[in-house]
Design a protein around this motif. Structure first.
Motif, PDB file in Angstrom:
ATOM      1  N   ARG A 124     -39.121  34.692 -17.258  1.00 16.16           N
ATOM      2  CA  ARG A 124     -39.760  34.968 -15.966  1.00 16.16           C
ATOM      3  C   ARG A 124     -40.715  36.147 -16.083  1.00 16.16           C
ATOM      4  O   ARG A 124     -41.810  36.134 -15.513  1.00 16.16           O
ATOM      5  N   ARG A 137     -46.660  30.147  -9.334  1.00 19.16           N
ATOM      6  CA  ARG A 137     -46.018  29.852 -10.615  1.00 19.16           C
ATOM      7  C   ARG A 137     -46.199  28.388 -11.007  1.00 19.16           C
ATOM      8  O   ARG A 137     -46.385  28.070 -12.186  1.00 19.16           O
ATOM      9  N   ILE A 138     -46.135  27.499 -10.036  1.00 16.60           N
ATOM     10  CA  ILE A 138     -46.309  26.074 -10.336  1.00 16.60           C
ATOM     11  C   ILE A 138     -47.737  25.817 -10.803  1.00 16.60           C
ATOM     12  O   ILE A 138     -47.970  25.043 -11.738  1.00 16.60           O
ATOM     13  N   TRP A 158     -43.763  30.750  -5.583  1.00 21.49           N
ATOM     14  CA  TRP A 158     -43.491  29.439  -6.168  1.00 21.49           C
ATOM     15  C   TRP A 158     -44.782  28.666  -6.412  1.00 21.49           C
ATOM     16  O   TRP A 158     -44.984  28.099  -7.479  1.00 21.49           O
ATOM     17  N   ASP A 176     -35.479  31.169 -11.142  1.00 21.69           N
ATOM     18  CA  ASP A 176     -36.167  30.102 -11.872  1.00 21.69           C
ATOM     19  C   ASP A 176     -36.217  30.376 -13.372  1.00 21.69           C
ATOM     20  O   ASP A 176     -35.910  31.472 -13.838  1.00 21.69           O
ATOM     21  N   TYR A 228     -40.777  23.393 -16.032  1.00 24.28           N
ATOM     22  CA  TYR A 228     -40.547  24.466 -15.067  1.00 24.28           C
ATOM     23  C   TYR A 228     -39.250  24.180 -14.316  1.00 24.28           C
ATOM     24  O   TYR A 228     -39.133  23.166 -13.640  1.00 24.28           O
ATOM     25  N   SER A 263     -36.819  24.985 -11.409  1.00 22.46           N
ATOM     26  CA  SER A 263     -36.937  25.610 -10.096  1.00 22.46           C
ATOM     27  C   SER A 263     -35.685  25.379  -9.270  1.00 22.46           C
ATOM     28  O   SER A 263     -34.993  24.382  -9.426  1.00 22.46           O
ATOM     29  N   PRO A 304     -37.268  32.363  -6.230  1.00 20.86           N
ATOM     30  CA  PRO A 304     -38.014  32.369  -7.486  1.00 20.86           C
ATOM     31  C   PRO A 304     -37.387  33.237  -8.570  1.00 20.86           C
ATOM     32  O   PRO A 304     -37.625  33.019  -9.753  1.00 20.86           O
TER      33      PRO A 304
END
Length: 391
Positions: A131, A197-198, A194, A297, A226, A228, A294
């Motif tokens: 992360r 990051r996506i 989110w 993740d 990824y 999540s 997040p």
């Protein structure tokens, strides 16, 4: 690129000045002479944090009260002078003679990417390591992301503090009203994080797999997924699932300019996160910690369907870690500018084929390179400048 560096009372180095060429700079000498300290100093002045120490006071020489670093950088035809003074109680950072709010303010203008043997922890280590890597290059992609990250961490810390107090005493300062305000702020910031990051995951996943293919000579393949806690429906206590490479690719094809999770909007993420937290509220109050978001993740790299964290060989994990670092170079180059590439004795851990593949990629990137190595003659390319240290 960095032009010059002045070091005072930084670990074992004191009163030394170094100049660098735009090409490949090789810093060599025996172990313990300060080669990595030079790379760390450049990284600190470039990125605003150390890749070795969490507390900057750890860099102060044992017999000194403070350290002083100065560096000169060229960024898009603009010269930046940076100075950092770290004492036992105070840190002062300056850019072009003006005091800045914090050393973290250095981030974003003169990027640097470090490669080191400990990068294997990107694969073998805890999710928080991946992360951190993801969020660092997330800030390369957009300055606004740094603010979202900073505010999300602040609200998460406050919410966790409220939950810990509630678990201990059965009540907390601010009562339920404050808890709901913090939860709403976490939802709003979490949805933004989110989505960012996506977007980043969509950009780098195929890049990482491509670099790994080159480094491994096409012998094997990996996938980059990824993981999540919100993108798929989960049990309230199971906070992880995969968003696979194939899914990401199809989503990117639908929206190549701004990936939005295949039609998932920030509002949809907010609603899903709010529902998730509502379902977890009782458990969170019992446990005293925020259990979804997040911050839970992960980025999972897999070989043959299994996570490399548990099944990857040393060679596979090192190749994947290097692929991740080269992906960071690409993101920085595209969104900020060519980064300074810092290589801390990485070739000793690689076989001949992987050494040659890394050397080829380094040349292709056309970045300024600083390499620390005890044996300059063992490098797979010629130095433009040698900087000897020690006896």
């Amino acid at each position: 690129m960095i032009n010059s560096l002045s070091v005072g009372h930084v670990r074992s180095l004191d009163g030394q000045e170094f100049s660098f060429t735009p090409g490949i700079n090789v810093i060599h000498g025996p172990n313990g002479c300060g080669k990595t300290t030079i790379l760390e100093s450049v990284h600190l002045l470039s990125q605003g944090f150390s890749f070795r120490a969490k507390d900057l006071k750890e860099l102060i020489a044992w017999n000194a009260d403070e350290l002083i670093l100065r560096g000169s950088f060229d960024c898009d035809s603009i010269t930046l002078s940076r100075a950092l003074q770290v004492g036992r109680r105070k840190v002062t950072a300056k850019e072009n003679g003006n005091t800045v709010r914090a050393v973290s303010s250095f981030f974003g203008k003169s990027p640097a990417v470090i490669m080191q043997p400990s990068d294997i922890e990107l694969l073998r280590g805890a999710p928080e390591i991946r992360r951190h890597w993801l969020d660092e290059i997330l800030c390369f992609r957009s300055v606004a992301n740094a603010g979202v990250l900073r505010n999300y961490k602040r609200v998460l810390q406050q919410r966790n503090q409220w939950l810990r107090q509630f678990k201990k005493d059965g009540l907390a300062v601010g009562g339920e009203d404050l808890f709901h305000v913090l939860s709403q702020q976490l939802v709003d910031l979490g949805a933004k994080l989110w989505l960012a990051r996506i977007n980043l995951s969509a950009e780098i996943s195929p890049v990482i797999t491509g670099y790994y293919r080159r480094l491994s000579g096409g012998v094997d393949e990996i996938t980059c997924d990824y993981r999540s806690s919100i993108l798929k429906e989960l049990d309230a206590l199971d906070c992880a699932d995969f968003l696979g490479t194939d899914e990401i690719d199809s989503m990117v094809a639908e929206s190549p300019t701004e990936y939005n999770a295949g039609g998932v909007t920030e509002e949809m993420l907010r609603n899903a996160f709010a529902e998730k937290l509502e379902g977890l509220e009782l458990v969170e109050k019992m446990q005293g910690i925020t259990m979804a978001g997040p911050h839970k993740d992960d980025l999972a790299l897999c070989a043959s369907g299994y996570e490399m964290r548990s099944v990857g060989s040393q060679g596979q994990c090192r190749s994947a870690a290097i692929a991740m670092r080269f992906a960071a170079v690409d993101v920085a180059s595209q969104h900020v500018g060519k980064p300074i590439l810092l290589l801390d004795d990485i070739f000793a851990e690689l076989d001949v084929n992987r050494r040659d593949a890394v050397a080829s990629l380094v040349r292709e990137k056309d970045c300024q390179v600083l390499i620390a190595t005890p044996q300059v003659e063992e490098l797979p390319f010629k130095a433009d400048k040698e900087i000897p240290l020690g006896a």
